[in-house]
Design a protein around this motif. Structure first.
Motif, PDB file in Angstrom:
ATOM      1  N   LEU A 148       0.903  -1.054   0.142  1.00  0.00           N
ATOM      2  CA  LEU A 148       0.039  -0.023   0.092  1.00  0.00           C
ATOM      3  C   LEU A 148       0.765   1.366   0.108  1.00  0.00           C
ATOM      4  CD1 LEU A 148      -2.597  -1.176   2.602  1.00  0.00           C
ATOM      5  CD2 LEU A 148      -2.761  -1.128  -0.046  1.00  0.00           C
ATOM      6  N   ARG A 149       2.102   1.137   0.682  1.00  0.00           N
ATOM      7  CA  ARG A 149       3.145   2.407   0.746  1.00  0.00           C
ATOM      8  C   ARG A 149       4.394   1.987   0.878  1.00  0.00           C
ATOM      9  NH1 ARG A 149      -1.169   4.505  -0.388  1.00  0.00           N
ATOM     10  NH2 ARG A 149      -1.855   6.656   0.224  1.00  0.00           N
ATOM     11  N   VAL A 150       5.290   2.336   0.291  1.00  0.00           N
ATOM     12  CA  VAL A 150       6.723   2.028   1.020  1.00  0.00           C
ATOM     13  C   VAL A 150       7.074   2.967   1.701  1.00  0.00           C
ATOM     14  CG1 VAL A 150       9.182   1.913  -0.190  1.00  0.00           C
ATOM     15  CG2 VAL A 150       6.994   1.237  -1.501  1.00  0.00           C
ATOM     16  N   PHE A 151       7.422   2.581   3.152  1.00  0.00           N
ATOM     17  CA  PHE A 151       7.780   3.382   4.179  1.00  0.00           C
ATOM     18  C   PHE A 151       9.347   3.525   4.172  1.00  0.00           C
ATOM     19  CE2 PHE A 151       3.482   2.448   5.785  1.00  0.00           C
ATOM     20  CZ  PHE A 151       2.990   3.867   5.802  1.00  0.00           C
ATOM     21  N   VAL A 152       9.897   4.705   4.528  1.00  0.00           N
ATOM     22  CA  VAL A 152      11.239   4.797   4.534  1.00  0.00           C
ATOM     23  C   VAL A 152      11.699   5.382   6.197  1.00  0.00           C
ATOM     24  CG1 VAL A 152      11.557   5.174   2.316  1.00  0.00           C
ATOM     25  CG2 VAL A 152      11.332   7.125   3.938  1.00  0.00           C
ATOM     26  N   ARG A 153      11.031   5.682   7.082  1.00  0.00           N
ATOM     27  CA  ARG A 153      11.359   6.173   8.236  1.00  0.00           C
ATOM     28  C   ARG A 153       9.942   5.955   9.306  1.00  0.00           C
ATOM     29  NH1 ARG A 153      12.121  11.136  11.040  1.00  0.00           N
ATOM     30  NH2 ARG A 153      11.091  12.538   9.542  1.00  0.00           N
ATOM     31  N   GLY A 154      10.721   5.894  10.390  1.00  0.00           N
ATOM     32  CA  GLY A 154       9.321   5.826  11.595  1.00  0.00           C
ATOM     33  C   GLY A 154       9.988   6.792  12.760  1.00  0.00           C
ATOM     34  N   GLU A 155       9.420   7.292  13.526  1.00  0.00           N
ATOM     35  CA  GLU A 155       9.738   8.018  14.818  1.00  0.00           C
ATOM     36  C   GLU A 155       8.560   8.071  15.714  1.00  0.00           C
ATOM     37  OE1 GLU A 155      11.551  12.115  16.592  1.00  0.00           O
ATOM     38  OE2 GLU A 155      11.804  11.611  14.376  1.00  0.00           O
ATOM     39  N   GLY A 156       8.626   7.610  16.922  1.00  0.00           N
ATOM     40  CA  GLY A 156       7.564   7.269  17.695  1.00  0.00           C
ATOM     41  C   GLY A 156       6.280   6.534  17.109  1.00  0.00           C
TER      42      GLY A 156
ATOM     43  N   ALA B 158       0.646  -0.284  14.263  1.00  0.00           N
ATOM     44  CA  ALA B 158       1.964  -0.568  14.900  1.00  0.00           C
ATOM     45  C   ALA B 158       2.516  -1.984  14.253  1.00  0.00           C
ATOM     46  CB  ALA B 158       1.630  -0.741  16.363  1.00  0.00           C
ATOM     47  N   GLY B 159       2.542  -2.056  12.979  1.00  0.00           N
ATOM     48  CA  GLY B 159       3.079  -3.430  12.509  1.00  0.00           C
ATOM     49  C   GLY B 159       2.222  -4.607  12.503  1.00  0.00           C
ATOM     50  N   ILE B 160       1.003  -4.218  12.882  1.00  0.00           N
ATOM     51  CA  ILE B 160      -0.043  -5.364  13.340  1.00  0.00           C
ATOM     52  C   ILE B 160       0.396  -5.448  14.955  1.00  0.00           C
ATOM     53  CG2 ILE B 160      -1.582  -7.240  13.022  1.00  0.00           C
ATOM     54  CD1 ILE B 160      -0.701  -7.262  10.079  1.00  0.00           C
ATOM     55  N   ALA B 161       0.233  -4.566  15.882  1.00  0.00           N
ATOM     56  CA  ALA B 161       0.502  -4.693  17.267  1.00  0.00           C
ATOM     57  C   ALA B 161       1.821  -5.096  17.734  1.00  0.00           C
ATOM     58  CB  ALA B 161      -0.622  -5.710  17.694  1.00  0.00           C
ATOM     59  N   VAL B 162       2.752  -4.989  16.769  1.00  0.00           N
ATOM     60  CA  VAL B 162       4.126  -5.262  16.931  1.00  0.00           C
ATOM     61  C   VAL B 162       4.880  -4.086  17.740  1.00  0.00           C
ATOM     62  CG1 VAL B 162       6.457  -5.827  15.616  1.00  0.00           C
ATOM     63  CG2 VAL B 162       4.336  -6.889  15.070  1.00  0.00           C
ATOM     64  N   ASN B 163       5.063  -2.919  17.148  1.00  0.00           N
ATOM     65  CA  ASN B 163       5.568  -1.787  17.663  1.00  0.00           C
ATOM     66  C   ASN B 163       4.985  -1.262  18.947  1.00  0.00           C
ATOM     67  OD1 ASN B 163       7.511  -1.803  15.483  1.00  0.00           O
ATOM     68  ND2 ASN B 163       5.810  -1.231  14.158  1.00  0.00           N
ATOM     69  N   ALA B 164       5.146  -1.855  19.875  1.00  0.00           N
ATOM     70  CA  ALA B 164       4.480  -1.720  21.218  1.00  0.00           C
ATOM     71  C   ALA B 164       4.986  -0.342  21.717  1.00  0.00           C
ATOM     72  CB  ALA B 164       4.792  -2.389  22.366  1.00  0.00           C
ATOM     73  N   LEU B 165       6.400   0.160  21.461  1.00  0.00           N
ATOM     74  CA  LEU B 165       6.770   1.414  21.805  1.00  0.00           C
ATOM     75  C   LEU B 165       6.896   2.370  20.627  1.00  0.00           C
ATOM     76  CD1 LEU B 165       9.199  -0.042  24.409  1.00  0.00           C
ATOM     77  CD2 LEU B 165       7.063   1.165  25.090  1.00  0.00           C
ATOM     78  N   GLY B 166       6.292   2.269  19.742  1.00  0.00           N
ATOM     79  CA  GLY B 166       6.539   2.884  18.452  1.00  0.00           C
ATOM     80  C   GLY B 166       7.726   2.678  17.683  1.00  0.00           C
ATOM     81  N   HIS B 167       8.279   3.616  16.871  1.00  0.00           N
ATOM     82  CA  HIS B 167       9.305   3.528  15.970  1.00  0.00           C
ATOM     83  C   HIS B 167      10.479   4.022  16.557  1.00  0.00           C
ATOM     84  CE1 HIS B 167       6.658   1.637  12.710  1.00  0.00           C
ATOM     85  NE2 HIS B 167       5.712   2.755  13.093  1.00  0.00           N
ATOM     86  N   ALA B 168      11.613   3.484  16.393  1.00  0.00           N
ATOM     87  CA  ALA B 168      12.969   3.851  16.623  1.00  0.00           C
ATOM     88  C   ALA B 168      12.930   4.339  18.289  1.00  0.00           C
ATOM     89  CB  ALA B 168      13.352   5.149  15.621  1.00  0.00           C
ATOM     90  N   HIS B 169      12.541   3.547  19.084  1.00  0.00           N
ATOM     91  CA  HIS B 169      12.444   4.057  20.663  1.00  0.00           C
ATOM     92  C   HIS B 169      14.140   3.993  20.750  1.00  0.00           C
ATOM     93  CE1 HIS B 169      12.107   3.997  24.747  1.00  0.00           C
ATOM     94  NE2 HIS B 169      10.854   4.389  24.596  1.00  0.00           N
ATOM     95  N   PRO B 170      14.445   5.126  21.501  1.00  0.00           N
ATOM     96  CA  PRO B 170      16.049   5.218  21.739  1.00  0.00           C
ATOM     97  C   PRO B 170      16.381   4.200  22.827  1.00  0.00           C
ATOM     98  CG  PRO B 170      14.881   7.120  22.658  1.00  0.00           C
ATOM     99  CD  PRO B 170      13.816   6.300  21.520  1.00  0.00           C
ATOM    100  N   GLN B 171      15.772   3.638  23.716  1.00  0.00           N
ATOM    101  CA  GLN B 171      16.263   2.969  24.617  1.00  0.00           C
ATOM    102  C   GLN B 171      16.092   1.494  24.054  1.00  0.00           C
ATOM    103  OE1 GLN B 171      13.863   5.232  27.197  1.00  0.00           O
ATOM    104  NE2 GLN B 171      14.742   4.965  28.996  1.00  0.00           N
ATOM    105  N   VAL B 172      15.244   1.180  23.356  1.00  0.00           N
ATOM    106  CA  VAL B 172      15.099  -0.035  22.610  1.00  0.00           C
ATOM    107  C   VAL B 172      16.411  -0.119  21.811  1.00  0.00           C
ATOM    108  CG1 VAL B 172      14.066  -1.892  21.349  1.00  0.00           C
ATOM    109  CG2 VAL B 172      12.662  -0.526  23.073  1.00  0.00           C
ATOM    110  N   LEU B 173      16.648   0.843  21.035  1.00  0.00           N
ATOM    111  CA  LEU B 173      17.697   0.775  20.082  1.00  0.00           C
ATOM    112  C   LEU B 173      18.981   0.771  20.601  1.00  0.00           C
ATOM    113  CD1 LEU B 173      16.524   3.317  17.450  1.00  0.00           C
ATOM    114  CD2 LEU B 173      16.592   0.942  17.186  1.00  0.00           C
TER     115      LEU B 173
END
Length: 400
Positions: free
Chosen positions: A28-36, A52-67
């Motif tokens: 449906l789209r080509v995504f290149v970046r995520g934040e929160g 959220a990636g079908i309930a996957v990204n529980a803390l959103g995209h590019a969460h700094p502490q997970v990274l």
């Protein structure tokens, strides 16, 4: 150094059509970046991610502490095979074992770590087979994955038919029907597998009493109660496990999705006697339990706990459902689900068109059923962000 190919939305979609297998259709789209809670496509357009990636990204995209946790672990130790163990693997298993036994802390538990939800369910299927009993009872409307064992307990004929014969001995009963379950249940049944809420079937909630009754019935026949919490677990419904509010302890709990915040991970947790069914060599996974995935899982659990997100999920989820109901739109029949797993049930089968209109309007949702919109945003989504979608929803409903 450039790692990812670049190009416009149209260019990348065209390249996708020539090189990727067609099992998932046209993106449906080509995504290149995520934040929160936001995503950006290849043309620079921003979207509020309410899936959220079908309930996957529980803390959103590019969460700094997970990274940070992933990077720190990968810079120290990445993979050592299953001949060896690591502290992160052990620590995550301890957290998940405690999570699965919160309603029965005296009960022992053991964890098998893998890479996805369908693999977790394959492990559950194998555990059931090791009881020596030939049958499994699953629910109509169920979705448990696409590998052969997980597909055998998935009820959708369109998914099943091309790959039959599947592993046998599976009986389907109506979801939420205690009498139908009781009628099929006897000492030949190894396990009863249930999703606390059926996400792919349109966010269908049978109510807390169904799980409690299922626990009573399975205990009486010595049958394993297997709860697939892949979509409902890790805080999605306002508790660590959606089944916690039923006051029960399952024999098998399968987890994935939100546990890694996008890093591939799955887990099969067995409690009581079921925890001893796997012996050395009974099952395995090359990458399962690797220290990087385990570090991601530990970081996710720690952040959810530190930031009080379980209470937040309950509060904003109820507020969101009430706000949609208060729209009094003629196309909205009801809002189902718990926490931040919600299904907006429509009076006509136009959900795919509404989801497409929402995407064009800058919101990512999906339509798991022709008359249901699924909303499963990051657990740290804000009330203001949800309010923005509620305000825009009538316009999307009026377009089809």
């Amino acid at each position: 150094m450039t790692i990812s190919p670049t190009g416009s939305q149209a260019e990348l979609a065209e390249r996708h059509s020539h090189v990727l297998m067609r099992n998932l259709g046209t993106p449906l789209r080509v995504f290149v970046r995520g934040e929160g809670s936001y995503l950006w496509d290849a043309d620079g357009n921003r979207y509020l991610d309410l899936l959220a990636g079908i309930a996957v990204n529980a803390l959103g995209h590019a969460h700094p502490q997970v990274l940070g946790a992933i990077s720190a672990q990968l810079s120290t130790l990445g993979q050592v095979s299953n001949y060896f163990a690591t502290p992160t693997q052990i620590g995550l298993a301890e957290r998940l074992a405690a999570m699965a036994t919160v309603n029965a802390p005296e009960r022992s538990a053991r964890v098998f770590l893998c890479n996805s939800g369908t693999e977790a369910n394959e492990a559950g299927f194998k555990l059931a087979r090791l009881t020596g009993r030939p049958r499994i009872i699953a629910m109509e409307g169920a979705f448990h994955g696409r590998t052969m064992g997980a597909l055998a307990i998935t009820a959708n004929p369109a998914y099943r038919a091309p790959f039959e014969p599947l592993p046998g001995g599976v009986t389907f009963v109506p979801y939420g029907d205690v009498d139908a379950l009781a009628a099929e249940l006897d000492e030949t049944v190894a396990a009863v597998v249930i999703e606390p809420i059926q996400g792919e079937n349109g966010v269908v909630d049978p109510g807390v009493d169904f799980l409690a009754k299922a626990r009573e019935l399975t205990t009486a026949t010595g049958t394993l109660l297997w709860l697939d919490e892949i979509q409902t677990g890790i805080g999605r419904c306002g508790d660590w496990l959606a089944s916690t509010s039923s006051g029960i302890c399952a024999d098998i709990v399968t987890l994935a999705k939100g546990l890694g915040n996008g890093f591939p991970i799955g887990a099969c947790v067995a409690t009581g006697a079921a925890a001893e069914l796997f012996g050395p060599g009974a099952h395995g996974s090359t990458f399962g339990g690797n220290p990087v995935a385990a570090a991601a899982g530990l970081a996710v659990l720690s952040i959810i706990e530190r930031d009080g997100l379980l209470a937040h999920v309950r509060e904003v989820g109820d507020r969101f459902a009430a706000a949609i109901t208060a729209l009094n739109h003629p196309l909205i029949a009801q809002v189902r689900g718990r926490g931040l797993l919600r299904g907006v049930v429509l009076t006509r089968p136009v959900a795919p068109a509404v989801a497409a209109a929402a995407l064009d309007g800058g919101f990512v949702i999906n339509a798991p059923r022709p008359n249901v919109l699924r909303i499963a945003p990051p657990l740290n989504v804000t009330a203001d962000q949800l309010d923005g979608f509620v305000a825009a929803l009538p316009g999307f409903l009026d377009q089809p």
